[in-house]
Enzyme design. Structure first.
Site, PDB file in Angstrom:
ATOM      1  N   ASP A 104       0.881  -1.148   0.000  1.00 58.54           N
ATOM      2  CA  ASP A 104       0.000   0.000   0.000  1.00 58.54           C
ATOM      3  C   ASP A 104       0.934   1.217   0.000  1.00 58.54           C
ATOM      4  O   ASP A 104       2.084   1.114   0.421  1.00 58.54           O
ATOM      5  CB  ASP A 104      -0.876  -0.023   1.248  1.00 58.54           C
ATOM      6  CG  ASP A 104      -1.690   1.238   1.395  1.00 58.54           C
ATOM      7  OD1 ASP A 104      -2.396   1.585   0.437  1.00 58.54           O
ATOM      8  OD2 ASP A 104      -1.613   1.872   2.462  1.00 58.54           O
TER       9      ASP A 104
ATOM     10  N   ASP B  38      -0.007   5.066   0.760  1.00 61.60           N
ATOM     11  CA  ASP B  38      -0.246   6.046   1.829  1.00 61.60           C
ATOM     12  C   ASP B  38      -0.271   5.329   3.188  1.00 61.60           C
ATOM     13  O   ASP B  38      -1.139   4.501   3.431  1.00 61.60           O
ATOM     14  CB  ASP B  38      -1.593   6.751   1.606  1.00 61.60           C
ATOM     15  CG  ASP B  38      -1.630   7.522   0.287  1.00 61.60           C
ATOM     16  OD1 ASP B  38      -0.656   8.217  -0.012  1.00 61.60           O
ATOM     17  OD2 ASP B  38      -2.641   7.428  -0.428  1.00 61.60           O
TER      18      ASP B  38
ATOM     19  N   GLY C 166      -7.212   4.711   4.021  1.00 59.10           N
ATOM     20  CA  GLY C 166      -7.387   3.638   3.040  1.00 59.10           C
ATOM     21  C   GLY C 166      -8.710   3.643   2.298  1.00 59.10           C
ATOM     22  O   GLY C 166      -8.948   2.830   1.419  1.00 59.10           O
TER      23      GLY C 166
ATOM     24  N   ARG D 209     -11.955   8.137  -2.286  1.00 56.53           N
ATOM     25  CA  ARG D 209     -12.323   9.539  -2.176  1.00 56.53           C
ATOM     26  C   ARG D 209     -13.836   9.730  -1.999  1.00 56.53           C
ATOM     27  O   ARG D 209     -14.279  10.486  -1.146  1.00 56.53           O
ATOM     28  CB  ARG D 209     -11.846  10.303  -3.415  1.00 56.53           C
ATOM     29  CG  ARG D 209     -11.828  11.809  -3.220  1.00 56.53           C
ATOM     30  CD  ARG D 209     -11.394  12.513  -4.506  1.00 56.53           C
ATOM     31  NE  ARG D 209     -10.139  11.977  -5.015  1.00 56.53           N
ATOM     32  CZ  ARG D 209      -9.663  12.210  -6.234  1.00 56.53           C
ATOM     33  NH1 ARG D 209     -10.332  12.982  -7.070  1.00 56.53           N
ATOM     34  NH2 ARG D 209      -8.526  11.684  -6.632  1.00 56.53           N
TER      35      ARG D 209
ATOM     36  N   SER E 115      -5.565   5.368  -4.074  1.00 51.65           N
ATOM     37  CA  SER E 115      -5.491   6.771  -4.467  1.00 51.65           C
ATOM     38  C   SER E 115      -5.363   6.982  -5.974  1.00 51.65           C
ATOM     39  O   SER E 115      -4.588   6.308  -6.651  1.00 51.65           O
ATOM     40  CB  SER E 115      -4.296   7.439  -3.785  1.00 51.65           C
ATOM     41  OG  SER E 115      -4.137   8.754  -4.274  1.00 51.65           O
ATOM     42  N   ARG E 116      -6.106   7.959  -6.457  1.00 49.53           N
ATOM     43  CA  ARG E 116      -5.983   8.355  -7.861  1.00 49.53           C
ATOM     44  C   ARG E 116      -4.782   9.288  -8.046  1.00 49.53           C
ATOM     45  O   ARG E 116      -4.470   9.691  -9.151  1.00 49.53           O
ATOM     46  CB  ARG E 116      -7.281   9.024  -8.323  1.00 49.53           C
ATOM     47  CG  ARG E 116      -8.425   8.042  -8.283  1.00 49.53           C
ATOM     48  CD  ARG E 116      -9.652   8.502  -9.005  1.00 49.53           C
ATOM     49  NE  ARG E 116     -10.460   7.319  -9.318  1.00 49.53           N
ATOM     50  CZ  ARG E 116     -11.548   7.325 -10.050  1.00 49.53           C
ATOM     51  NH1 ARG E 116     -11.988   8.444 -10.570  1.00 49.53           N
ATOM     52  NH2 ARG E 116     -12.208   6.212 -10.288  1.00 49.53           N
ATOM     53  N   ASN E 117      -4.153   9.648  -6.953  1.00 45.28           N
ATOM     54  CA  ASN E 117      -2.942  10.474  -7.004  1.00 45.28           C
ATOM     55  C   ASN E 117      -1.678   9.645  -6.803  1.00 45.28           C
ATOM     56  O   ASN E 117      -0.586  10.207  -6.661  1.00 45.28           O
ATOM     57  CB  ASN E 117      -3.008  11.563  -5.929  1.00 45.28           C
ATOM     58  CG  ASN E 117      -4.098  12.587  -6.208  1.00 45.28           C
ATOM     59  OD1 ASN E 117      -4.023  13.322  -7.182  1.00 45.28           O
ATOM     60  ND2 ASN E 117      -5.124  12.608  -5.378  1.00 45.28           N
TER      61      ASN E 117
ATOM     62  N   ASP F  71      -1.574  -0.429   5.978  1.00 36.75           N
ATOM     63  CA  ASP F  71      -1.758   0.297   7.244  1.00 36.75           C
ATOM     64  C   ASP F  71      -3.225   0.521   7.589  1.00 36.75           C
ATOM     65  O   ASP F  71      -3.527   1.027   8.668  1.00 36.75           O
ATOM     66  CB  ASP F  71      -1.078   1.667   7.184  1.00 36.75           C
ATOM     67  CG  ASP F  71      -1.847   2.611   6.288  1.00 36.75           C
ATOM     68  OD1 ASP F  71      -2.074   2.247   5.121  1.00 36.75           O
ATOM     69  OD2 ASP F  71      -2.245   3.690   6.748  1.00 36.75           O
TER      70      ASP F  71
HETATM   71  C1  BG6 Z   1      -5.826   6.126   0.185  1.00 38.46           C
HETATM   72  C2  BG6 Z   1      -5.763   7.036   1.389  1.00 38.46           C
HETATM   73  O1  BG6 Z   1      -4.559   5.629  -0.102  1.00 38.46           O
HETATM   74  O2  BG6 Z   1      -6.317   6.837  -0.949  1.00 38.46           O
HETATM   75  C3  BG6 Z   1      -7.130   7.665   1.629  1.00 38.46           C
HETATM   76  O3  BG6 Z   1      -5.370   6.297   2.519  1.00 38.46           O
HETATM   77  C4  BG6 Z   1      -7.608   8.367   0.361  1.00 38.46           C
HETATM   78  O4  BG6 Z   1      -7.056   8.564   2.707  1.00 38.46           O
HETATM   79  C5  BG6 Z   1      -7.624   7.380  -0.801  1.00 38.46           C
HETATM   80  O5  BG6 Z   1      -8.917   8.896   0.552  1.00 38.46           O
HETATM   81  C6  BG6 Z   1      -8.068   8.022  -2.114  1.00 38.46           C
HETATM   82  O6  BG6 Z   1      -7.140   8.995  -2.478  1.00 38.46           O
HETATM   83  P1  BG6 Z   1      -7.302  10.038  -3.647  1.00 38.46           P
HETATM   84  O7  BG6 Z   1      -5.924  10.588  -3.827  1.00 38.46           O
HETATM   85  O8  BG6 Z   1      -7.782   9.280  -4.855  1.00 38.46           O
HETATM   86  O9  BG6 Z   1      -8.296  11.048  -3.224  1.00 38.46           O
HETATM   87 MG    MG Z   2      -2.803   3.187   3.404  1.00 39.32          MG
END
Ligand code: BG6
Ligand code: MG
Length: 216
Positions: free
Chosen positions: A8, A10, A45, A48, A115-117, A169
């Site tokens: 993972d 984040d 985790g 969004r 995450s999309r980031n 996590d």
């Molecule tokens: C997860 C984070 O990895 O990604 C979350 O732990 C977050 O907190 C999720 O909401 C989605 O992330 P993003 O960047 O697509 O908004």
């Molecule tokens: Mg995580």
């Protein structure tokens, strides 16, 4: 035999939860909704859209679909502002060593993040090139706790689920790894990830060599 480690992002490789918190808090304040650091823990985790649902609670009925989308975009804009300042110094303690250890052992290595980031974060950390494959918030439809993202990642790596160790996590991430029939390793406190197959307090506490040798 274990052939791959799926990480993972984040909370295992880097700690972005403070940035997510600041983004959500700013949005909540603008909307006149209370949102505390403690509330933010539940979003670890979580995707969004699900995060915004949790943040809004019963207030969700006051918003249209379009307004919901706009709020997700607004929070993401705030989050991305913080990401521009990310660098190698944002790797969690022990993360660099962990990646090196996985490589030295000749194991495949992947990221599976909600995450999309994720790709932007990996670029900021300058570790994109380390991974055989990267799955992110665009890869599958059903987010963690569904096993989909981990199964998708194993397929891309060309390994079986039971040949994968997952480092997570988040409570939902450990659930997803267990549902995927992988070795689920929690990184964090017992209350959060104690339901996994194994647990370490933090990334810095993971001794991969010892862990894998004892697994056999
Ligand atoms: C997860 C984070 O990895 O990604 C979350 O732990 C977050 O907190 C999720 O909401 C989605 O992330 P993003 O960047 O697509 O908004
Ligand atoms: Mg995580």
């Amino acid at each position: 035999d274990i052939k791959a480690i799926i990480l993972d992002l984040d909370g295992v490789v880097t700690e972005t939860s403070e940035y997510h918190f600041q983004g959500w808090k700013r949005l909540a304040e603008e909307e006149g909704i209370s949102f505390t650091r403690e509330d933010n823990e539940q979003l670890r985790g979580v995707s969004r859209s699900k995060s915004l649902e949790l943040l809004l609670g019963d207030y969700i009925d006051n918003y249209t679909k379009e307004e919901f989308q706009e709020m997700m975009d607004r929070k993401n804009g705030y989050y991305q502002e913080y990401l521009t300042e990310m660098g190698e110094e944002d790797l969690l303690p022990g993360a660099r060593e962990l990646l090196d250890e996985i490589k030295e052992r000749g194991l495949k290595m992947a990221i599976a993040s909600a995450s999309r980031n994720a790709k932007t974060v990996l670029k900021g950390l300058d570790i994109t090139q380390e991974f055989n494959t990267i799955s992110d918030g665009y890869s599958v439809e059903n987010a963690k706790p569904a096993p989909d993202i981990f199964l998708h990642t194993a397929k891309k790596l060309g390994v079986k689920p039971e040949e994968c160790v997952v480092l997570e996590d988040a409570e939902s991430g450990v659930d997803a790894a267990l549902a995927a029939d992988m070795v689920a390793v929690g990184v964090g406190p017992k209350e959060r990830v104690g339901h996994g197959d194994y647990r370490f307090d933090s990334t810095a506490d993971i001794n991969l060599t010892e862990f894998l040798d004892n697994l056999k």
